[in-house]
Enzyme design. Structure first.
Site, mmCIF file in Angstrom:
data_model
loop_
_atom_site.group_PDB
_atom_site.id
_atom_site.type_symbol
_atom_site.label_atom_id
_atom_site.label_comp_id
_atom_site.label_asym_id
_atom_site.label_seq_id
_atom_site.Cartn_x
_atom_site.Cartn_y
_atom_site.Cartn_z
ATOM 1 N N ARG A 16 27.906 41.881 44.204
ATOM 2 C CA ARG A 16 28.943 42.495 43.353
ATOM 3 C C ARG A 16 28.463 42.588 41.901
ATOM 4 N NH1 ARG A 16 31.478 41.547 38.712
ATOM 5 N NH2 ARG A 16 31.586 39.336 39.249
ATOM 6 N N HIS A 208 30.487 30.758 34.920
ATOM 7 C CA HIS A 208 29.845 32.035 35.279
ATOM 8 C C HIS A 208 28.991 32.458 34.079
ATOM 9 C CE1 HIS A 208 30.170 36.165 37.254
ATOM 10 N NE2 HIS A 208 29.816 36.514 36.028
ATOM 11 N N HIS A 210 25.844 34.375 32.192
ATOM 12 C CA HIS A 210 24.830 35.429 32.214
ATOM 13 C C HIS A 210 23.655 34.934 31.379
ATOM 14 C CE1 HIS A 210 26.840 38.978 34.177
ATOM 15 N NE2 HIS A 210 27.828 38.109 34.109
ATOM 16 N N CYS A 241 27.899 43.538 33.335
ATOM 17 C CA CYS A 241 29.159 44.270 33.413
ATOM 18 C C CYS A 241 28.984 45.604 32.698
ATOM 19 C CB CYS A 241 30.278 43.459 32.752
ATOM 20 S SG CYS A 241 31.829 44.363 32.657
ATOM 21 N N ASN A 250 22.720 38.017 35.475
ATOM 22 C CA ASN A 250 23.423 36.743 35.668
ATOM 23 C C ASN A 250 22.387 35.612 35.711
ATOM 24 O OD1 ASN A 250 25.287 38.805 36.985
ATOM 25 N ND2 ASN A 250 26.509 36.968 37.167
HETATM 26 P P1 HMG Z 1 43.252 53.222 35.736
HETATM 27 O O1 HMG Z 1 42.625 54.555 35.599
HETATM 28 O O2 HMG Z 1 44.004 52.674 34.581
HETATM 29 O O3 HMG Z 1 44.161 53.166 37.045
HETATM 30 O O4 HMG Z 1 42.115 52.205 36.160
HETATM 31 P P2 HMG Z 1 45.619 53.708 37.298
HETATM 32 O O5 HMG Z 1 46.411 52.577 37.859
HETATM 33 O O6 HMG Z 1 46.157 54.445 36.096
HETATM 34 O O7 HMG Z 1 45.384 54.790 38.456
HETATM 35 C C1 HMG Z 1 44.579 55.958 38.227
HETATM 36 C C2 HMG Z 1 43.973 56.404 39.555
HETATM 37 O O8 HMG Z 1 43.117 55.384 40.042
HETATM 38 C C3 HMG Z 1 45.015 56.654 40.661
HETATM 39 O O9 HMG Z 1 44.517 57.680 41.484
HETATM 40 C C4 HMG Z 1 44.986 55.373 41.446
HETATM 41 O O10 HMG Z 1 45.382 55.508 42.772
HETATM 42 C C5 HMG Z 1 43.507 55.011 41.366
HETATM 43 P P3 HMG Z 1 45.082 59.198 41.370
HETATM 44 O O11 HMG Z 1 46.556 59.065 41.583
HETATM 45 O O12 HMG Z 1 44.724 59.626 39.976
HETATM 46 O O13 HMG Z 1 44.315 59.914 42.436
HETATM 47 N N1 HMG Z 1 43.260 53.577 41.527
HETATM 48 C C6 HMG Z 1 42.355 53.033 42.369
HETATM 49 N N2 HMG Z 1 41.474 53.602 43.224
HETATM 50 C C7 HMG Z 1 40.707 52.743 43.958
HETATM 51 N N3 HMG Z 1 40.777 51.400 43.855
HETATM 52 C C8 HMG Z 1 41.633 50.814 43.017
HETATM 53 C C9 HMG Z 1 42.463 51.649 42.228
HETATM 54 N N4 HMG Z 1 43.416 51.379 41.292
HETATM 55 C C10 HMG Z 1 43.887 52.573 40.883
HETATM 56 N N5 HMG Z 1 41.675 49.483 42.953
HETATM 57 C C11 HMG Z 1 41.337 50.190 37.188
HETATM 58 C C12 HMG Z 1 42.384 50.834 36.313
HETATM 59 C C13 HMG Z 1 41.539 48.692 37.116
HETATM 60 C C14 HMG Z 1 41.491 50.663 38.629
HETATM 61 C C15 HMG Z 1 39.931 50.603 36.661
HETATM 62 O O14 HMG Z 1 39.878 50.325 35.306
HETATM 63 C C16 HMG Z 1 38.811 49.888 37.366
HETATM 64 O O15 HMG Z 1 38.545 50.148 38.541
HETATM 65 N N6 HMG Z 1 38.102 48.968 36.646
HETATM 66 C C17 HMG Z 1 37.074 48.151 37.259
HETATM 67 C C18 HMG Z 1 36.089 47.716 36.248
HETATM 68 C C19 HMG Z 1 35.103 46.766 36.878
HETATM 69 O O16 HMG Z 1 34.978 46.650 38.090
HETATM 70 N N7 HMG Z 1 34.345 46.057 36.009
HETATM 71 C C20 HMG Z 1 33.336 45.130 36.427
HETATM 72 C C21 HMG Z 1 33.876 43.887 37.031
HETATM 73 S S1 HMG Z 1 34.391 42.656 35.871
HETATM 74 C C22 HMG Z 1 32.944 41.790 35.476
HETATM 75 O O17 HMG Z 1 31.868 42.219 35.774
HETATM 76 C C23 HMG Z 1 33.062 40.457 34.781
HETATM 77 C C24 HMG Z 1 32.832 39.258 35.720
HETATM 78 O O18 HMG Z 1 31.565 39.322 36.319
HETATM 79 C C25 HMG Z 1 32.956 37.941 34.937
HETATM 80 C C26 HMG Z 1 32.099 37.896 33.667
HETATM 81 O O19 HMG Z 1 30.892 38.134 33.724
HETATM 82 O O20 HMG Z 1 32.691 37.584 32.637
HETATM 83 C C27 HMG Z 1 33.883 39.222 36.844
HETATM 84 MG MG MG Z 2 29.687 38.642 35.423
#
Ligand code: HMG
Ligand code: MG
Length: 302
Positions: A16, A208, A210, A241, A250
């Site tokens: 992931r 966690h 990096h 990220c 990481n």
């Molecule tokens: P948004 O655009 O604000 O979503 O995104 P929305 O609720 O306004 O919906 C817009 C459209 O997205 C709609 O579709 C929803 O159905 C669809 P439409 O009606 O326009 O056809 N939608 C989705 N589709 C698939 N899967 C979903 C989903 N939710 C809504 N789950 C959202 C908000 C959260 C979805 C978006 O910002 C997003 O996907 N962000 C993910 C970012 C991410 O994955 N970042 C990396 C992970 S975090 C990280 O790495 C840190 C960590 O490692 C810890 C650290 O290191 O500190 C964990």
């Molecule tokens: Mg991370």
């Protein structure tokens, strides 16, 4: 003489956190084969993908297909990131064992990463935690940028406690504190953990780190001194990220396992099998992986 814990749990987040940051999209069959190799290493936890919007993280758009194709090894927890109800529904359809909700201690990073303010995020995650629990899933909660943010700089440790408490109150089973851009230094980690000891339940905390600035292993050592025994890591040091400028690799699983085993600390992980899995994903990505273990192996093979 310093005293160390006897046993440490390592949670593999490479499929992931590692792959979400790779420019090259890894074919679905290779993801599955890699996760299957990871399942044979003795790891007890693999975060295999995330159910987020494919426009935001195209690298992981096949999460559902991956989930239904991997060989589930008994004793291994297969987890995935879930940002909202839609993601949860998709995750539950694929029989994920654990879901991970995530948010940031930094307002700006939270907005860039999940398109919501911190206040707007709480009810969304609260619903996910509640529904996941009703489905019998365990839930992990990530807080990002706990030691610094690429947009806001310093983050107040009290604010980290506040966000963490909100997640703990929702009922999460584990709290993973993220140094998203690898800025933490051992002194800072020592100070924060000294303060947080009285404020957060340490038996539920994972760190966690990096390794952006090469300080991840040093930060693990300090955390071990504070009796933290769960660490997230990514094989070969892949990771980052896409919504945090400067976030890179990481903490490497292979370097961490090597250090812990050299210190006589148990992990339950087989180093040779880990190397085999690392060689596999290195071949797929067609570039040398950054961990020290892999750099050594690559030199030996030249
Ligand atoms: P948004 O655009 O604000 O979503 O995104 P929305 O609720 O306004 O919906 C817009 C459209 O997205 C709609 O579709 C929803 O159905 C669809 P439409 O009606 O326009 O056809 N939608 C989705 N589709 C698939 N899967 C979903 C989903 N939710 C809504 N789950 C959202 C908000 C959260 C979805 C978006 O910002 C997003 O996907 N962000 C993910 C970012 C991410 O994955 N970042 C990396 C992970 S975090 C990280 O790495 C840190 C960590 O490692 C810890 C650290 O290191 O500190 C964990
Ligand atoms: Mg991370």
């Amino acid at each position: 003489m310093l005293k160390w814990p006897e046993k440490v749990t390592i949670k593999e987040v490479g499929p992931r956190d590692g792959l979400q940051n790779e420019a090259k999209e890894v074919p679905f069959e290779d993801k599955v084969a890699w996760i299957d190799l990871l399942s044979e290493t003795g790891l007890s936890y693999i975060e295999f993908s995330s159910f987020v919007h494919p426009k935001w993280i195209p690298q992981l758009k096949d999460a559902g297909k991956v989930a239904s194709s991997i060989k589930r090894k008994q004793g291994v927890t297969y987890a995935a990131l879930v940002p909202n109800r839609k993601g949860l529904e998709a995750a539950i359809n694929t029989h994920v064992d654990e879901v991970s909700v995530f948010m940031s201690a930094s307002e700006t990073h939270n907005r860039k990463n999940i398109n919501k303010s911190i206040q707007e995020t709480y009810p969304v995650l609260e619903e996910v935690v509640k529904e996941a629990k009703l489905e019998g899933k365990t839930v992990r909660g990530y807080v990002s940028t706990v030691f610094g943010c690429p947009y806001e700089g310093d983050i107040s440790p009290d604010h980290v406690v506040h966000v963490s408490e909100r997640l703990l109150d929702m009922g999460i089973d584990e709290l993973s504190l993220g140094d998203t851009i690898g800025v933490a230094n051992p002194g800072q980690v020592d100070q924060a953990l000294t303060d947080w000891k009285h404020q957060l339940p340490f038996d539920k905390i994972a760190m966690h780190f990096h390794n952006t600035r090469g300080m991840a292993l040093a930060n693990v050592l300090v955390s071990l001194q504070h009796n933290i025994t769960t660490f997230d890591a990514s094989l070969g040091g892949l990771g980052g990220c896409p919504y945090a400028k400067g976030a890179s690799g990481n903490l490497s699983t292979d370097d961490l396992v090597h250090m812990l085993h050299q210190m006589g600390i148990e992990t339950g992980i087989d180093e040779e099998k880990l190397k085999e899995a690392a060689r596999y994903i290195q071949r797929v990505l067609d570039k040398p992986l950054p961990s020290h273990q892999m750099q050594m192996m690559n030199k030996e093979r030249v």
